[in-house]
Design a protein around this motif. Sequence first.
Motif, PDB file in Angstrom:
ATOM      1  N   GLU A 165       0.835  -1.200   0.000  1.00 23.94           N
ATOM      2  CA  GLU A 165       0.000   0.000   0.000  1.00 23.94           C
ATOM      3  C   GLU A 165       0.873   1.256   0.000  1.00 23.94           C
ATOM      4  N   TYR A 166       0.219   2.399  -0.084  1.00 24.76           N
ATOM      5  CA  TYR A 166       0.910   3.693  -0.128  1.00 24.76           C
ATOM      6  C   TYR A 166       1.995   3.692  -1.212  1.00 24.76           C
ATOM      7  N   VAL A 167       1.646   3.168  -2.377  1.00 15.48           N
ATOM      8  CA  VAL A 167       2.604   3.093  -3.479  1.00 15.48           C
ATOM      9  C   VAL A 167       2.653   4.445  -4.189  1.00 15.48           C
ATOM     10  N   THR A 168       3.845   4.975  -4.325  1.00  8.76           N
ATOM     11  CA  THR A 168       4.030   6.217  -5.069  1.00  8.76           C
ATOM     12  C   THR A 168       5.108   6.019  -6.130  1.00  8.76           C
ATOM     13  N   LEU A 169       5.031   6.842  -7.176  1.00  8.27           N
ATOM     14  CA  LEU A 169       5.986   6.802  -8.271  1.00  8.27           C
ATOM     15  C   LEU A 169       6.650   8.164  -8.412  1.00  8.27           C
ATOM     16  N   THR A 170       7.798   8.178  -9.043  1.00 10.26           N
ATOM     17  CA  THR A 170       8.467   9.425  -9.406  1.00 10.26           C
ATOM     18  C   THR A 170       8.448   9.556 -10.920  1.00 10.26           C
ATOM     19  N   VAL A 171       7.913  10.663 -11.402  1.00  9.22           N
ATOM     20  CA  VAL A 171       7.923  10.941 -12.830  1.00  9.22           C
ATOM     21  C   VAL A 171       8.882  12.097 -13.096  1.00  9.22           C
ATOM     22  N   GLU A 172       9.714  11.950 -14.107  1.00  6.53           N
ATOM     23  CA  GLU A 172      10.587  13.033 -14.543  1.00  6.53           C
ATOM     24  C   GLU A 172      10.262  13.338 -15.997  1.00  6.53           C
ATOM     25  N   LEU A 173      10.077  14.616 -16.290  1.00  6.92           N
ATOM     26  CA  LEU A 173       9.669  15.068 -17.608  1.00  6.92           C
ATOM     27  C   LEU A 173      10.850  15.711 -18.325  1.00  6.92           C
ATOM     28  N   PHE A 174      10.977  15.422 -19.633  1.00  6.70           N
ATOM     29  CA  PHE A 174      12.110  15.905 -20.422  1.00  6.70           C
ATOM     30  C   PHE A 174      11.614  16.570 -21.695  1.00  6.70           C
ATOM     31  N   ASP A 175      12.460  17.455 -22.254  1.00  9.40           N
ATOM     32  CA  ASP A 175      12.184  17.994 -23.577  1.00  9.40           C
ATOM     33  C   ASP A 175      12.884  17.138 -24.627  1.00  9.40           C
ATOM     34  N   ASP A 184       8.107  15.009 -10.289  1.00 10.39           N
ATOM     35  CA  ASP A 184       6.908  15.053  -9.463  1.00 10.39           C
ATOM     36  C   ASP A 184       6.629  13.667  -8.896  1.00 10.39           C
ATOM     37  N   THR A 185       5.805  13.632  -7.842  1.00 14.31           N
ATOM     38  CA  THR A 185       5.345  12.375  -7.252  1.00 14.31           C
ATOM     39  C   THR A 185       3.995  12.006  -7.856  1.00 14.31           C
ATOM     40  N   VAL A 186       3.842  10.751  -8.220  1.00 16.25           N
ATOM     41  CA  VAL A 186       2.620  10.266  -8.853  1.00 16.25           C
ATOM     42  C   VAL A 186       1.989   9.200  -7.959  1.00 16.25           C
ATOM     43  N   TYR A 187       0.680   9.258  -7.805  1.00 16.72           N
ATOM     44  CA  TYR A 187      -0.041   8.283  -7.002  1.00 16.72           C
ATOM     45  C   TYR A 187      -0.764   7.298  -7.914  1.00 16.72           C
ATOM     46  N   ILE A 188      -0.920   6.075  -7.461  1.00 16.08           N
ATOM     47  CA  ILE A 188      -1.585   5.051  -8.253  1.00 16.08           C
ATOM     48  C   ILE A 188      -3.081   5.044  -7.949  1.00 16.08           C
ATOM     49  N   ALA A 189      -3.844   4.326  -8.781  1.00 17.16           N
ATOM     50  CA  ALA A 189      -5.295   4.338  -8.645  1.00 17.16           C
ATOM     51  C   ALA A 189      -5.794   3.527  -7.451  1.00 17.16           C
ATOM     52  N   ARG A 190      -5.086   2.473  -7.080  1.00 19.72           N
ATOM     53  CA  ARG A 190      -5.532   1.603  -5.988  1.00 19.72           C
ATOM     54  C   ARG A 190      -4.802   1.948  -4.702  1.00 19.72           C
ATOM     55  N   ASN A 191      -5.476   1.770  -3.564  1.00 19.91           N
ATOM     56  CA  ASN A 191      -4.819   1.966  -2.277  1.00 19.91           C
ATOM     57  C   ASN A 191      -3.894   0.809  -1.942  1.00 19.91           C
ATOM     58  N   ILE A 192      -4.311  -0.394  -2.346  1.00 22.92           N
ATOM     59  CA  ILE A 192      -3.562  -1.609  -2.023  1.00 22.92           C
ATOM     60  C   ILE A 192      -3.457  -2.458  -3.281  1.00 22.92           C
ATOM     61  N   ILE A 193      -2.254  -2.993  -3.549  1.00 20.62           N
ATOM     62  CA  ILE A 193      -2.080  -3.928  -4.661  1.00 20.62           C
ATOM     63  C   ILE A 193      -1.799  -5.318  -4.076  1.00 20.62           C
ATOM     64  N   PRO A 194      -2.717  -6.269  -4.220  1.00 18.02           N
ATOM     65  CA  PRO A 194      -2.449  -7.634  -3.750  1.00 18.02           C
ATOM     66  C   PRO A 194      -1.338  -8.282  -4.569  1.00 18.02           C
ATOM     67  N   TYR A 203      -1.423  10.465 -14.865  1.00 12.06           N
ATOM     68  CA  TYR A 203      -0.812  11.724 -14.433  1.00 12.06           C
ATOM     69  C   TYR A 203      -1.000  12.762 -15.526  1.00 12.06           C
ATOM     70  N   SER A 204      -1.457  13.960 -15.136  1.00 13.47           N
ATOM     71  CA  SER A 204      -1.665  15.052 -16.074  1.00 13.47           C
ATOM     72  C   SER A 204      -0.440  15.957 -16.072  1.00 13.47           C
ATOM     73  N   VAL A 205       0.165  16.122 -17.236  1.00 11.54           N
ATOM     74  CA  VAL A 205       1.359  16.959 -17.364  1.00 11.54           C
ATOM     75  C   VAL A 205       0.956  18.433 -17.322  1.00 11.54           C
ATOM     76  N   ASP A 206       1.703  19.223 -16.573  1.00  6.17           N
ATOM     77  CA  ASP A 206       1.460  20.661 -16.478  1.00  6.17           C
ATOM     78  C   ASP A 206       1.423  21.276 -17.879  1.00  6.17           C
ATOM     79  N   SER A 207       0.315  21.945 -18.215  1.00  2.00           N
ATOM     80  CA  SER A 207       0.159  22.503 -19.554  1.00  2.00           C
ATOM     81  C   SER A 207       1.173  23.605 -19.858  1.00  2.00           C
TER      82      SER A 207
END
Length: 323
Positions: A165-175, A184-194, A203-207
């Motif tokens: 649980e409490y799974v987070t990801l790191t996304v890095e954006l490049f040109d 940025d920190t990205v959160y997943i859709a589920r609270n718990i992954i069995p 994740y929505s990229v800053d426009s």
Amino acid sequence: MVANGSEEEGWGEAVYGEPAGTDMTAEEALDMFITDFVGSIESEAGYELIDEDKQDDQYTQEFKAENADTGDLLHAVLHGRAVGNYVVIFLFAVPDAEWETWQPTAAAALDSLQVDERIASESPEPTSEPGTGDLTVVNERSYQDDYDYWYITGEVRNDSNDPLEYVTLTVELFDSDNESLATDTVYIARNIIPPGEVSSTLYSVDSQLETFDHFTLAIEDSSPSTTELIPLEVSNDSLTIDEDGAVYLVGEVTNTSGRAVEIDEISASFYAGSDFVVGDSAWPNIYYLEPGDTGPFMVHISGPASDVDSYQVFVDAEEAVYT
């Protein structure tokens, strides 16, 4: 309905077969149906095969057969098609004397035969064998919607033996010059992954990052979970894709556990064939269910996702602490 038809005389029905079992592919089930159907015609009535077209995933026969009730000669087209784990059958039959009049209609019906996008076969389980590792990011991709906003999506697979649980990801954006634009920190859709299961992420990229070109997505953090997930029943679910390729999945969840539950999260992953396309959390309209109660949910994701033909719904619920 599977096909666009009319109520006029001469139209047959398009029907769904039972899902193909694990020991039989849809193509094999189609072959079996056609064989049984033709065999029954040959045993009960005169049968004359006019034309036959066989491909791996569809089978069309044009034939004449005697109507067992009236003795009239019928002219018919039988079309079967394997769609995902299902078999779709279309039968068009008219008296043989009227065939020349109806033949263009039959041809047009077969040409326009389409499976309703809301009817989805069960997608291949996007699971792994527990105990082979830890968390793994899979199927990551980026896409633009009709408003030119960028999104990053993918799935996180739990290859361990333990629920996490409490799974987070790191996304890095490049040109396009591979210069880092943001992290940025990205959160997943589920609270718990069995163990052996997946969770999608969106994740929505800053426009304002107008020079965004590509990204990396990596596991940031997670924790072992001791929460008991209580299965709920998903029903009345249907998928609609609008003209812009936006996905709408609606349905209901029913508490069949015998215990009052709190719904932590409902999410869905969408597939084109066996390929992951996009996934996100749902909007449950109810967060607490007594035994036997039912509540609605909806998942809406901006397109384009017009190639989506199946999905998998994940419901994370636990026993209610307060009743």
